[in-house]
Write a protein that holds these residues in place. Structure first.
Motif: not given
Length: 582
Positions: A531-532, A81-85, A526-527, A273-274
């Protein structure tokens, strides 16, 4: 080599017969056993704390009275859910004092089955961060869901042989558990026979049904959003996980957990958590800081964020600063501002002044068939305008209603409305937009259509392949054309997020790892994400709604009240498909 050599060296360092490898001098130590601050040196040998008192070290660091507490432990999180590896997740959380997490890889398992679990476990092997696993109990979440895999007890059984597996993750199918569903009992029995835990997920379960759930062996819950609910579950012997994540924020309601006797059976978790929240706000340290701001005793809160989690999960050498415990430590500015200045993992300095000091490890090499399952997970045709056509209408429509800062939804019945320029059924005056969920794992062509209130969108469309827990493609919008554009953009990127407005894709974030994660650094993700989100605020989404995290849970059929997935509109309480009225 003498098998006792390491232990002998630790004992000699503890007794003062030899200098310890590292001594942190003049520390103000958080003692989670006595709930006191203790001034002493911390002697460390071979990755373990060997003594508190006055010590000489081969290397010494003068902390000049700064506060030292145990490294923090997140008792329930989905790393995906962090959207990263996992490597980038580590770089985001270790500077905040986190030294261990207990993860449930059910997001990637819903996409890629056991290959997804293997991917996460192999990645964890190369991290400084300690990652423990609870095995996904509900893949898919219920029978009213379509995922990329189905994991029964026999598929999970071999994983219990791994030392990093601590038990069975959140049993979301509380309905099936209470009904003594045979497949669920098989999984619970395996965990019990292996002497492992079974975590829970049962919002608002109460009375006899709660008794049945606990009788089945489910010993915790992280879904409490009201104090009365948490207190009842505590009274029935469950541990309460106080959750403060990106979308679900239950800390305020559960502040009584930071009082005696309730704090004895409470731990802190983030669940989902993002990356931006992890980087800017923090992780478990953020929950502790927030709790202290609201009146919690800081030492008690630290204990809930460290020792209690270790005690619950049976991690006997973690969560405290005492001889024989791992030297997993966070150095704080003080107990008010709660700024994490240094982090030690197994006695090594791994983070300082908000920066991770280690190297980013390479992602694991998988067998070709596993690689394909994880990195090639989109199998669905292009979306067409005709797919979004509402074929049956009536005078009224049942609408799913979001609630601010909650995963719970409500329902309302509103008159059917059609207005030129918008999809039929959309009513922006009532904050109602259209929603669709497309099956994306097996090219079944299945899809569900519905309507959503409370999201705030005033124009365009949003699409995401993060749609708990089966992670099919979810699309919301004010008009069908933009919904098609956004949905197809995510499909072509093999997963991710997209925004379309006035016939053009405005922004997209590819997430090619199972449609859930990317190898890009957390700061880059995150950037893009910010922006989105900023654009979506301009399109009407309020601050009380996390545009992507909130949307991701609208399809999860185990949280009350209404959800939408490929079966259609689901009544999560009754586990039935709501008859369509349009």
């Amino acid at each position: 080599m003498d098998k006792n050599q390491t232990l002998r060296q630790r004992i000699q360092a503890a007794s003062g017969a030899k200098k310890a490898e590292l001594v942190l001098k003049h520390a103000s130590i958080v003692n989670v056993f006595t709930y006191e601050l203790e001034t002493a040196d911390i002697a460390i040998e071979k990755g373990y704390i060997v003594g508190l008192g006055q010590y000489d070290g081969e290397r010494e660091v003068d902390l000049k009275g700064k506060t030292v507490c145990p490294g923090f432990i997140d008792g329930h999180i989905h790393l995906e859910s962090s959207m990263v590896s996992p490597a980038d997740f580590q770089q985001a959380v270790m500077p905040h004092g986190t030294t261990a997490v207990i993860t449930d890889p059910h997001e990637i398992a819903n996409v890629a089955g056991t290959a997804g679990i293997e991917y996460m476990m192999k990645y964890a092997e190369v991290l400084d961060l300690d990652v423990y696993f609870m095995l996904p109990s509900c893949v898919p979440a219920t029978d009213l869901d379509e995922s990329g895999a189905v994991l029964r007890a026999r598929e999970l059984r071999p994983f219990y042989e791994r030392k990093e597996v601590l038990g069975l993750a959140e049993m979301m199918n509380a309905f099936g558990t209470v009904q003594a569903d045979e497949a669920i009992l098989d999984k619970l029995a395996d965990a019990r026979e292996k002497g492992r835990l079974a975590d829970g997920h049962a919002p608002f379960l109460s009375g006899r049904e709660l008794n049945a759930y606990v009788t089945a062996g489910v010993v915790s819950d992280h879904e409490c959003s009201q104090w009365e609910e948490a207190r009842e579950k505590l009274s029935r012997g469950q541990w309460i996980m106080v959750r403060e994540g990106t979308a679900a924020r239950n800390l305020n309601a559960l502040m009584p957990m930071f009082q005696y006797p309730y704090c004895e059976r409470g731990l802190l978790v983030t669940d989902d958590k993002h990356p931006g929240d992890l980087i800017r706000l923090g992780h478990i340290d953020y929950i502790i800081k927030r709790a202290v701001e609201q009146g919690a005793d800081p030492i008690l809160a630290i204990r809930m964020g460290s020792y209690n989690a270790a005690r619950y999960f049976g991690l006997k050498d973690r969560g405290a600063i005492a001889p024989g415990y791992r030297a997993d430590l966070a150095v704080l500015s003080d107990l008010k501002t709660f700024q994490v200045e240094q982090v030690y993992k197994d006695g090594r300095l791994v983070a300082e002044d908000g920066e991770f000091l280690g190297e980013k490890p390479h992602r694991p090499i998988l067998l070709p068939e596993m690689e394909k399952r994880v990195y090639d997970s989109f199998h669905m045709p292009q979306i067409r305008l005709s797919d979004l056509e509402v074929k049956e209408t009536g005078e009224n429509q049942k609408v799913i209603c979001l609630q601010d800062n909650e995963l719970l939804t409500g329902e309302m019945i509103v008159p059917w409305k059609e207005k030129e320029g918008y999809a039929p059924g959309v009513d922006l005056e009532r904050d109602i937009i259209k929603m669709a969920v497309f099956e994306r794992h097996h090219e079944t062509g299945h899809m569900g259509l519905g309507f959503l209130h409370g999201y705030g969108l005033k124009k365009g469309a949003v699409a995401s392949s993060i749609a708990h827990d089966s992670h099919n493609l979810i699309v919301v919008g004010t008009n069908d054309a933009d919904m098609v554009l956004a949905g197809n953009c995510v499909r072509e990127n093999k997963g991710g997020l997209a925004i379309a407005v006035d016939g053009k894709v405005q922004k997209a974030l590819p997430l090619p790892i199972g449609g859930l994660m990317t190898d890009a650094p957390a700061e880059v993700v995150e950037q893009e994400l910010q922006e989105m989100k900023e654009q979506l605020k301009e399109m009407g989404i309020p601050d009380t709604i996390d545009a992507f995290m909130t949307l991701a849970f609208v399809s999860l059929p185990v949280i009350p009240k209404l959800r939408l997935n490929t079966f259609g509109v689901i009544d999560a309480d009754a586990q039935t498909v709501v008859k369509a009225v349009f």
